[in-house]
Design an enzyme around this catalytic site. Structure first.
Site, PDB file in Angstrom:
ATOM      1  N   LYS A   4       1.143  -0.713   0.389  1.00 48.40           N
ATOM      2  CA  LYS A   4       0.175  -0.322   0.415  1.00 48.40           C
ATOM      3  C   LYS A   4       0.980   0.776   0.225  1.00 48.40           C
ATOM      4  O   LYS A   4       0.727   2.362  -0.786  1.00 48.40           O
ATOM      5  CB  LYS A   4      -0.756   0.264   1.439  1.00 48.40           C
ATOM      6  CG  LYS A   4      -1.883  -1.300   1.343  1.00 48.40           C
ATOM      7  CD  LYS A   4      -2.967  -0.520   2.397  1.00 48.40           C
ATOM      8  CE  LYS A   4      -2.294  -0.821   4.082  1.00 48.40           C
ATOM      9  NZ  LYS A   4      -1.679  -1.762   3.967  1.00 48.40           N
ATOM     10  N   ARG A  64      -8.531   1.720   9.899  1.00 51.92           N
ATOM     11  CA  ARG A  64      -8.353   0.436   9.786  1.00 51.92           C
ATOM     12  C   ARG A  64      -9.805  -0.707  11.306  1.00 51.92           C
ATOM     13  O   ARG A  64      -9.465  -1.746  11.265  1.00 51.92           O
ATOM     14  CB  ARG A  64      -7.080   0.046  10.746  1.00 51.92           C
ATOM     15  CG  ARG A  64      -6.374  -0.512  10.037  1.00 51.92           C
ATOM     16  CD  ARG A  64      -5.155  -0.196  10.804  1.00 51.92           C
ATOM     17  NE  ARG A  64      -3.573  -1.157  10.905  1.00 51.92           N
ATOM     18  CZ  ARG A  64      -2.587  -0.503  10.612  1.00 51.92           C
ATOM     19  NH1 ARG A  64      -2.840   0.694   9.481  1.00 51.92           N
ATOM     20  NH2 ARG A  64      -1.637  -1.330  10.402  1.00 51.92           N
ATOM     21  N   ARG A  67      10.284  -5.898   2.746  1.00 55.37           N
ATOM     22  CA  ARG A  67      10.116  -4.523   3.049  1.00 55.37           C
ATOM     23  C   ARG A  67      11.035  -3.638   4.147  1.00 55.37           C
ATOM     24  O   ARG A  67      11.304  -4.500   4.423  1.00 55.37           O
ATOM     25  CB  ARG A  67       8.732  -4.356   4.083  1.00 55.37           C
ATOM     26  CG  ARG A  67       8.605  -2.778   3.949  1.00 55.37           C
ATOM     27  CD  ARG A  67       7.086  -2.113   3.763  1.00 55.37           C
ATOM     28  NE  ARG A  67       6.884  -3.496   4.732  1.00 55.37           N
ATOM     29  CZ  ARG A  67       5.112  -2.867   5.050  1.00 55.37           C
ATOM     30  NH1 ARG A  67       4.302  -2.007   4.855  1.00 55.37           N
ATOM     31  NH2 ARG A  67       5.063  -3.646   6.968  1.00 55.37           N
ATOM     32  N   ARG A 119      11.576  -2.287   9.076  1.00 59.01           N
ATOM     33  CA  ARG A 119      10.369  -2.489  10.291  1.00 59.01           C
ATOM     34  C   ARG A 119       9.993  -2.921  11.416  1.00 59.01           C
ATOM     35  O   ARG A 119      10.749  -4.474  11.240  1.00 59.01           O
ATOM     36  CB  ARG A 119       9.600  -2.285   9.699  1.00 59.01           C
ATOM     37  CG  ARG A 119       9.264  -0.422   9.307  1.00 59.01           C
ATOM     38  CD  ARG A 119       7.844  -0.555   8.966  1.00 59.01           C
ATOM     39  NE  ARG A 119       6.413  -0.542   9.240  1.00 59.01           N
ATOM     40  CZ  ARG A 119       5.324  -0.284   8.662  1.00 59.01           C
ATOM     41  NH1 ARG A 119       4.946   0.177   7.516  1.00 59.01           N
ATOM     42  NH2 ARG A 119       4.483  -1.355   9.609  1.00 59.01           N
ATOM     43  N   ARG A 157       0.121  -9.000  13.403  1.00 53.33           N
ATOM     44  CA  ARG A 157      -0.795  -7.392  12.422  1.00 53.33           C
ATOM     45  C   ARG A 157      -1.597  -8.406  11.497  1.00 53.33           C
ATOM     46  O   ARG A 157      -2.272  -8.195  11.208  1.00 53.33           O
ATOM     47  CB  ARG A 157       0.463  -7.137  11.886  1.00 53.33           C
ATOM     48  CG  ARG A 157       1.580  -6.362  13.075  1.00 53.33           C
ATOM     49  CD  ARG A 157       2.910  -5.325  12.350  1.00 53.33           C
ATOM     50  NE  ARG A 157       2.186  -4.802  11.407  1.00 53.33           N
ATOM     51  CZ  ARG A 157       2.673  -3.454  10.239  1.00 53.33           C
ATOM     52  NH1 ARG A 157       3.471  -4.813  10.117  1.00 53.33           N
ATOM     53  NH2 ARG A 157       1.984  -2.989   9.905  1.00 53.33           N
TER      54      ARG A 157
END
Ligand code: AMP
Length: 252
Positions: A44, A123, A162, A195, A206
């Protein structure tokens, strides 16, 4: 439809309404006001950056606001923000009340001349309902909600690769979006990092949370006629091209 100025530095969004963005977009077209949905790590952030650059819109990521707060002087952090950052490190969601207060405080960003691309908000269904009220108060209409779809296995693998820049929040990937110099941000020269919440144990928390709490938002926005499902299987540039095509089709 390229904007005539580069995207803003998002100072008013990242640091709060007391700060002014250094660049104000001067776009000629009707602004796009979008929400991006999709599991953590689906891409995203990358799509938000591409769409923001294309439309001159502001990339409004609630996660980036928390990551900016994490780097600020600890004396400046409120007790609520300290609590929020602890939840974030554990991969848990921050309370609806705190997130809503943060977005409402930054409602000026929703009036950005280039439009906005919300990433990571809303969210929960409660946040979506509260956001609808805020939009009505601000007299703003949401144009579309893009839902990036990807299988669970592919999402976990994507999140694991990522890398992000702690300075400017640009997003890279070890398989699909390498920086020009290994470990260094192309945009600001910052040192790229994984991260904290992309570590596999936190990433699983998550993911479960996304399925339970955020996925119901697709039905919420489908009922309102604004949902655009886009497959997140192809390369970032193909996903971007498909997103742009689907958006343009809505305005024909
Ligand atoms: P993100 O960068 O969007 O993945 O967000 C990183 C973290 O910030 C999340 O795991 C949450 O802890 C927190 N966060 C960001 N946006 C929200 C939101 N809309 N509601 C609750 N927590 C959020």
């Amino acid at each position: 439809m390229r904007p005539s100025t580069p995207p803003s530095d998002r100072a008013a969004w990242l640091k709060g309404p007391a700060f002014k963005c250094s660049i104000k977009p001067t776009v000629q077209h009707r602004p796009w006001r979008l929400v991006l949905l999709g599991p953590p790590g689906v891409g995203k952030g990358t799509q938000a950056e591409l769409l923001a650059a294309e439309f001159g819109a502001c990339h409004l990521s609630t996660g980036d606001v928390f990551r900016t707060a994490k780097r600020m002087d600890s004396c400046q952090a409120t007790a609520a923000m300290v609590g929020a950052l602890a939840l974030m490190r554990a991969g848990k969601l921050v309370s609806d009340e705190l997130v809503m207060a943060m977005v409402a405080e930054r409602s000026g960003c929703l009036h950005c001349a280039g439009g906005f691309i919300l990433d990571g908000f809303p969210r929960t269904v409660q946040q979506a309902m509260d956001f609808d009220k805020l939009l009505a108060t601000e007299n703003i209409v949401l144009d579309a909600v893009i839902d990036y779809e990807l299988s669970l296995d592919a999402t976990i693998a994507r999140a694991a690769g990522r890398l992000t820049c702690p300075n400017c929040h640009a997003v890279y990937h070890t398989a699909s979006k390498l920086p020009k110099i290994v470990g260094t941000c192309d945009q600001c020269g910052g040192r790229l990092k994984q991260r904290e919440d992309d570590r596999s144990e936190v990433a699983c928390i998550r993911m479960r949370q996304y399925t339970a709490v955020t996925e119901p938002l697709t039905a919420y926005y489908q009922q309102r006629g604004v949902l655009i499902p886009i497959s997140a299987e192809p390369s970032p540039s193909e996903i971007f091209a498909n997103s742009r095509k689907a958006l343009e089709a809505r305005r024909r």
